[in-house]
Design a protein around this motif. Structure first.
Motif, PDB file in Angstrom:
ATOM      1  N   ASN A   1      -3.681  -6.401   3.604  1.00 42.45           N
ATOM      2  CA  ASN A   1      -3.374  -5.112   2.987  1.00 42.45           C
ATOM      3  C   ASN A   1      -4.584  -4.522   2.276  1.00 42.45           C
ATOM      4  O   ASN A   1      -4.514  -3.398   1.776  1.00 42.45           O
ATOM      5  N   ASN A   2      -5.667  -5.266   2.210  1.00 39.88           N
ATOM      6  CA  ASN A   2      -6.910  -4.730   1.658  1.00 39.88           C
ATOM      7  C   ASN A   2      -7.621  -3.889   2.713  1.00 39.88           C
ATOM      8  O   ASN A   2      -7.298  -3.947   3.901  1.00 39.88           O
ATOM      9  N   SER A   3      -8.604  -3.126   2.273  1.00 39.03           N
ATOM     10  CA  SER A   3      -9.373  -2.327   3.213  1.00 39.03           C
ATOM     11  C   SER A   3     -10.135  -3.239   4.174  1.00 39.03           C
ATOM     12  O   SER A   3     -10.725  -4.239   3.746  1.00 39.03           O
ATOM     13  N   PRO A   4     -10.170  -2.923   5.466  1.00 36.27           N
ATOM     14  CA  PRO A   4     -10.968  -3.731   6.399  1.00 36.27           C
ATOM     15  C   PRO A   4     -12.453  -3.700   6.050  1.00 36.27           C
ATOM     16  O   PRO A   4     -13.179  -4.647   6.359  1.00 36.27           O
ATOM     17  N   ARG A   5     -12.905  -2.635   5.396  1.00 32.04           N
ATOM     18  CA  ARG A   5     -14.306  -2.565   4.968  1.00 32.04           C
ATOM     19  C   ARG A   5     -14.622  -3.671   3.977  1.00 32.04           C
ATOM     20  O   ARG A   5     -15.729  -4.236   3.967  1.00 32.04           O
TER      21      ARG A   5
ATOM     22  N   PHE B   1     -14.789 -13.703  13.060  1.00 29.45           N
ATOM     23  CA  PHE B   1     -13.624 -12.819  13.099  1.00 29.45           C
ATOM     24  C   PHE B   1     -13.846 -11.545  13.920  1.00 29.45           C
ATOM     25  O   PHE B   1     -12.935 -11.081  14.598  1.00 29.45           O
ATOM     26  N   ALA B   2     -15.018 -10.950  13.784  1.00 22.98           N
ATOM     27  CA  ALA B   2     -15.264  -9.636  14.393  1.00 22.98           C
ATOM     28  C   ALA B   2     -15.042  -9.699  15.899  1.00 22.98           C
ATOM     29  O   ALA B   2     -15.406 -10.691  16.551  1.00 22.98           O
ATOM     30  N   PRO B   3     -14.446  -8.640  16.443  1.00 23.33           N
ATOM     31  CA  PRO B   3     -14.068  -7.378  15.806  1.00 23.33           C
ATOM     32  C   PRO B   3     -12.640  -7.354  15.273  1.00 23.33           C
ATOM     33  O   PRO B   3     -12.122  -6.290  14.938  1.00 23.33           O
ATOM     34  N   HIS B   4     -12.004  -8.512  15.171  1.00 20.31           N
ATOM     35  CA  HIS B   4     -10.563  -8.541  14.895  1.00 20.31           C
ATOM     36  C   HIS B   4     -10.278  -8.594  13.391  1.00 20.31           C
ATOM     37  O   HIS B   4      -9.861  -9.623  12.852  1.00 20.31           O
ATOM     38  N   ILE B   5     -10.498  -7.466  12.737  1.00 19.58           N
ATOM     39  CA  ILE B   5     -10.225  -7.312  11.314  1.00 19.58           C
ATOM     40  C   ILE B   5      -9.286  -6.122  11.155  1.00 19.58           C
ATOM     41  O   ILE B   5      -9.657  -4.985  11.437  1.00 19.58           O
ATOM     42  N   TYR B   6      -8.063  -6.404  10.735  1.00 21.33           N
ATOM     43  CA  TYR B   6      -7.017  -5.386  10.672  1.00 21.33           C
ATOM     44  C   TYR B   6      -6.502  -5.289   9.238  1.00 21.33           C
ATOM     45  O   TYR B   6      -5.924  -6.243   8.708  1.00 21.33           O
ATOM     46  N   GLY B   7      -6.767  -4.142   8.616  1.00 21.37           N
ATOM     47  CA  GLY B   7      -6.392  -3.966   7.230  1.00 21.37           C
ATOM     48  C   GLY B   7      -5.740  -2.629   6.979  1.00 21.37           C
ATOM     49  O   GLY B   7      -5.212  -1.988   7.892  1.00 21.37           O
TER      50      GLY B   7
ATOM     51  N   GLU C   1      -7.457  10.282  -1.303  1.00 20.74           N
ATOM     52  CA  GLU C   1      -8.412  10.130  -2.402  1.00 20.74           C
ATOM     53  C   GLU C   1      -8.120   8.861  -3.197  1.00 20.74           C
ATOM     54  O   GLU C   1      -9.034   8.119  -3.567  1.00 20.74           O
ATOM     55  N   LEU C   2      -6.854   8.600  -3.461  1.00 25.31           N
ATOM     56  CA  LEU C   2      -6.484   7.404  -4.222  1.00 25.31           C
ATOM     57  C   LEU C   2      -6.838   6.136  -3.439  1.00 25.31           C
ATOM     58  O   LEU C   2      -7.345   5.164  -4.011  1.00 25.31           O
ATOM     59  N   GLU C   3      -6.588   6.166  -2.133  1.00 25.05           N
ATOM     60  CA  GLU C   3      -6.906   4.999  -1.298  1.00 25.05           C
ATOM     61  C   GLU C   3      -8.410   4.745  -1.265  1.00 25.05           C
ATOM     62  O   GLU C   3      -8.862   3.602  -1.322  1.00 25.05           O
ATOM     63  N   GLU C   4      -9.200   5.801  -1.202  1.00 24.29           N
ATOM     64  CA  GLU C   4     -10.652   5.649  -1.185  1.00 24.29           C
ATOM     65  C   GLU C   4     -11.144   5.098  -2.528  1.00 24.29           C
ATOM     66  O   GLU C   4     -12.058   4.260  -2.559  1.00 24.29           O
ATOM     67  N   ARG C   5     -10.540   5.524  -3.612  1.00 26.92           N
ATOM     68  CA  ARG C   5     -10.903   4.995  -4.925  1.00 26.92           C
ATOM     69  C   ARG C   5     -10.596   3.500  -5.003  1.00 26.92           C
ATOM     70  O   ARG C   5     -11.385   2.717  -5.533  1.00 26.92           O
ATOM     71  N   LEU C   6      -9.453   3.107  -4.474  1.00 23.78           N
ATOM     72  CA  LEU C   6      -9.105   1.686  -4.464  1.00 23.78           C
ATOM     73  C   LEU C   6     -10.072   0.897  -3.587  1.00 23.78           C
ATOM     74  O   LEU C   6     -10.508  -0.199  -3.953  1.00 23.78           O
ATOM     75  N   THR C   7     -10.424   1.443  -2.428  1.00 30.08           N
ATOM     76  CA  THR C   7     -11.365   0.759  -1.539  1.00 30.08           C
ATOM     77  C   THR C   7     -12.707   0.519  -2.224  1.00 30.08           C
ATOM     78  O   THR C   7     -13.294  -0.564  -2.112  1.00 30.08           O
ATOM     79  N   LYS C   8     -13.195   1.515  -2.947  1.00 33.98           N
ATOM     80  CA  LYS C   8     -14.470   1.360  -3.665  1.00 33.98           C
ATOM     81  C   LYS C   8     -14.379   0.257  -4.718  1.00 33.98           C
ATOM     82  O   LYS C   8     -15.330  -0.503  -4.907  1.00 33.98           O
TER      83      LYS C   8
END
Length: 249
Positions: free
Chosen positions: A139-143, A158-164, A98-105
């Motif tokens: 370290n950021n979300s790949p999204r 870059f796509a598809p090579h995005i690793y986060g 939940e915390l990670e999803e909040r940070l991603t948003k």
């Protein structure tokens, strides 16, 4: 408005003394791995990272978890510090998810007002035109990386090579996992890769993976941090990198 017309980062004397080292790094690179926040853009230029960290802390406290963080962690003003701290105490939990999803948003909101790093866009396009393959290792979300790159019409570079960031938060840099994931997926040996990063954790991750490192420092503080950590080549403007790439083409 393009980033190169809105920023003019000076090239330091140190960089001017390193042209051969810079050229050697660029000439040997068949794959370039980019950290996202810093070398490509200032993600939180218009959306305060400090406020995001405070919001995460307040959310934890509102759920009765005030004692979960130390005083130093609560006052760090770094959302990744808060996220890592919770994961250390409750790894793989719903709370961490939940915390990670909040940070991603929050990062997705920040991406809308992120400030492009001067000369990053033309450097990315020029390297791609030269046949060098690119990847994001962040370290950021790949999204978040995808959203920003799509808005700048750079996603195809870059796509598809995005690793986060994944749910395995113990694999965030300085752990080399995102770098090794990129190398394995692209089928390239570490010796043929170059990473561009702006923090000691980027440098440490690159070293652990056996990948050459080019430091990007937008100010004196960043420059000192990288050099004190052992970075041998640091640029204060990506314009110098772009010049070498163009000349080597």
């Amino acid at each position: 408005m393009t980033s190169e017309t809105t920023q003019t980062d000076p090239v330091t004397a140190e960089t001017e003394r390193e042209p051969n080292a810079l050229q050697d790094l660029i000439t040997r690179a068949r794959v370039v791995l980019w950290d996202f926040d810093g070398p490509i853009c200032r993600l939180f230029a218009g959306h305060s990272a400090e406020r995001v960290a405070r919001d995460l802390v307040e959310w934890l406290e509102s759920n009765g978890l005030h004692g979960l963080l130390s005083e130093r962690e609560r006052e760090s003003l770094d959302p990744h510090v808060v996220l890592r701290a919770v994961d250390r105490r409750h790894p793989g939990s719903d709370l961490v998810a939940e915390l990670e999803e909040r940070l991603t948003k929050e990062e997705l909101l920040a991406a809308k007002t992120a400030f492009p790093t001067a000369w990053a866009d033309p450097l990315i396009r020029t390297w791609t035109a030269r046949g060098v393959r690119l990847a994001i290792t962040t370290n950021n979300s790949p999204r978040v990386s995808r959203a920003y790159l799509e808005d700048r019409n750079l996603l195809a570079c870059f796509a598809p090579h995005i690793y986060g960031r994944t749910q395995e938060l113990h694999h965030l840099k300085p752990h080399p996992r995102c770098i090794t994931r990129a190398l394995n997926a692209m089928g390239v040996a570490p010796a043929s890769a170059l990473m561009i990063g702006d923090s000691p954790s980027d440098l440490q991750a690159a070293r652990s993976a056996g990948v050459s490192f080019l430091g990007y420092a937008r100010n004196d503080r960043k420059d000192k941090l990288l050099r004190d950590a052992g970075a041998e080549v640091v640029v204060r403007s990506l314009e110098s990198v772009l010049s070498v790439v163009r000349e080597s083409g």
